[in-house]
Design a protein around this motif. Structure first.
Motif, short mmCIF file in Angstrom:
data_model
loop_
_atom_site.label_atom_id
_atom_site.label_comp_id
_atom_site.label_asym_id
_atom_site.label_seq_id
_atom_site.Cartn_x
_atom_site.Cartn_y
_atom_site.Cartn_z
N ARG A 86 0.83 -1.21 0.00
CA ARG A 86 0.00 0.00 0.00
C ARG A 86 0.86 1.25 0.00
N GLU A 87 0.23 2.36 -0.41
CA GLU A 87 0.86 3.67 -0.29
C GLU A 87 1.05 4.00 1.18
N GLN A 88 1.90 4.97 1.46
CA GLN A 88 2.07 5.45 2.83
C GLN A 88 0.73 5.95 3.35
N HIS A 89 0.41 5.56 4.58
CA HIS A 89 -0.80 6.07 5.23
C HIS A 89 -0.52 7.52 5.62
N LEU A 90 -1.29 8.44 5.06
CA LEU A 90 -1.02 9.87 5.24
C LEU A 90 -2.01 10.55 6.19
N GLY A 91 -2.66 9.77 7.02
CA GLY A 91 -3.46 10.31 8.11
C GLY A 91 -4.43 11.39 7.68
N ASP A 92 -4.36 12.55 8.34
CA ASP A 92 -5.30 13.65 8.11
C ASP A 92 -5.19 14.27 6.72
N ASP A 121 4.96 7.00 -3.56
CA ASP A 121 5.85 7.13 -2.40
C ASP A 121 6.43 5.79 -1.98
N SER A 122 5.65 4.73 -2.11
CA SER A 122 6.16 3.41 -1.75
C SER A 122 7.29 2.98 -2.68
N ILE A 123 7.11 3.24 -3.99
CA ILE A 123 8.17 2.88 -4.94
C ILE A 123 9.41 3.74 -4.70
N VAL A 129 8.01 7.47 7.63
CA VAL A 129 8.83 7.02 6.51
C VAL A 129 9.48 5.68 6.85
N ALA A 130 9.94 5.53 8.09
CA ALA A 130 10.60 4.29 8.50
C ALA A 130 9.64 3.10 8.46
N GLN A 131 8.40 3.31 8.90
CA GLN A 131 7.42 2.22 8.86
C GLN A 131 7.17 1.75 7.44
N VAL A 132 7.06 2.70 6.52
CA VAL A 132 6.83 2.34 5.11
C VAL A 132 8.00 1.52 4.59
N ARG A 133 9.20 2.01 4.82
CA ARG A 133 10.36 1.29 4.29
C ARG A 133 10.47 -0.11 4.88
N ARG A 134 10.23 -0.25 6.18
CA ARG A 134 10.36 -1.57 6.81
C ARG A 134 9.41 -2.59 6.20
N ARG A 135 8.16 -2.19 5.96
CA ARG A 135 7.21 -3.19 5.42
C ARG A 135 7.55 -3.55 3.98
N LEU A 136 8.06 -2.58 3.21
CA LEU A 136 8.41 -2.86 1.82
C LEU A 136 9.69 -3.69 1.71
N VAL A 137 10.67 -3.38 2.55
CA VAL A 137 11.91 -4.15 2.54
C VAL A 137 11.65 -5.58 2.97
N ALA A 138 10.73 -5.78 3.92
CA ALA A 138 10.37 -7.14 4.34
C ALA A 138 9.79 -7.92 3.17
N LEU A 139 8.94 -7.29 2.39
CA LEU A 139 8.36 -7.97 1.22
C LEU A 139 9.45 -8.30 0.20
N VAL A 162 3.54 10.80 9.63
CA VAL A 162 3.10 11.95 8.83
C VAL A 162 1.61 12.17 9.06
N ALA A 163 1.26 13.32 9.61
CA ALA A 163 -0.14 13.73 9.81
C ALA A 163 -0.97 12.67 10.53
N GLY A 164 -0.36 11.98 11.46
CA GLY A 164 -1.08 10.95 12.21
C GLY A 164 -1.16 9.62 11.50
N GLY A 165 -0.48 9.48 10.38
CA GLY A 165 -0.49 8.23 9.62
C GLY A 165 0.75 7.40 9.91
N GLU A 166 1.49 7.08 8.84
CA GLU A 166 2.69 6.26 8.96
C GLU A 166 3.94 7.11 8.85
#
Length: 198
Positions: A87-93, A151-153, A124-134, A118-122
């Motif tokens: 998924r794309e980064q969760h961008l909260g508000d 942003d995920s790519i 940058v580190a959280q996004v990278r960790r889930r993508l690197v795990a995949l 970011v804005a109550g979402g995810e």
């Protein structure tokens, strides 16, 4: 040498046209142009694949990515597998707000702290960790088409190129674009039909 990984950004969505920040908003679907972009990406990947190489298609479970992946899967004779880690980064508000509002808020964010959401979402580190795990789970002997979001790519490319989470150069990832990784990063050249006619 490993089999290639193709990183595909979904085709143009309805919210891209409306200039609304999507993040993990589920429902925006592809436009007619977005479907053309997905078909052009599918053709470029089909031309690049080495005959006999096993292939799989893995996609974000958000509608715009799933629709893109199905078009690619139909061309390659494959059924896409859904994985929420793409998924794309969760961008909260910021989700549902105009690009201009989101950019203004982004200027106020402390990007020096990769763990800050970011804005109550995810973060940058959280996004990278889930993508690197995949990425770590992918079979190096099978070509994998990964359908995701801008942003995920960018996060995956930053990881592959060895950039830290706080020093990531901006990389333009247009709708329907295809980055190819087989130990080095490159881009597949392709144009959708509307561009060919110009």
């Amino acid at each position: 040498m490993r089999a290639p990984v193709y990183l595909v950004r979904h085709g143009q969505s309805e919210w891209n046209v409306l200039r609304l920040t999507q993040g993990q908003t589920t429902h925006p679907a592809l436009t007619a142009l977005g479907r053309e972009q997905a078909a052009a990406a599918a053709e470029a990947i089909a031309r690049d694949l080495v005959s006999g190489t096993p292939v799989r298609v893995v996609t974000s479970d958000l509608v715009r990515a799933v629709e893109t992946a199905r078009i690619i899967g139909d061309r390659l004779g494959l059924v896409p597998e859904l994985d929420a880690r793409l998924r794309e980064q969760h961008l909260g508000d910021l989700e549902g707000r105009s690009y201009e509002d989101s950019w203004h808020e982004a200027e106020l964010h402390d990007w020096s702290d990769p763990e800050l959401p970011v804005a109550g979402g995810e973060s940058v580190a959280q996004v990278r960790r889930r993508l690197v795990a995949l990425l770590a789970e992918l079979d190096p002997d099978a070509a994998t088409v990964v359908v995701s979001h801008g942003d995920s790519i960018r996060s995956v490319l930053a990881h592959l190129l060895g950039h830290s989470m706080t020093e990531v150069p901006w990389v333009d990832v247009p709708n329907g674009s295809v980055a190819r990784y087989d130990g080095v990063v490159g881009w597949l050249e392709h144009r959708h039909p509307a561009e060919v006619e110009r």
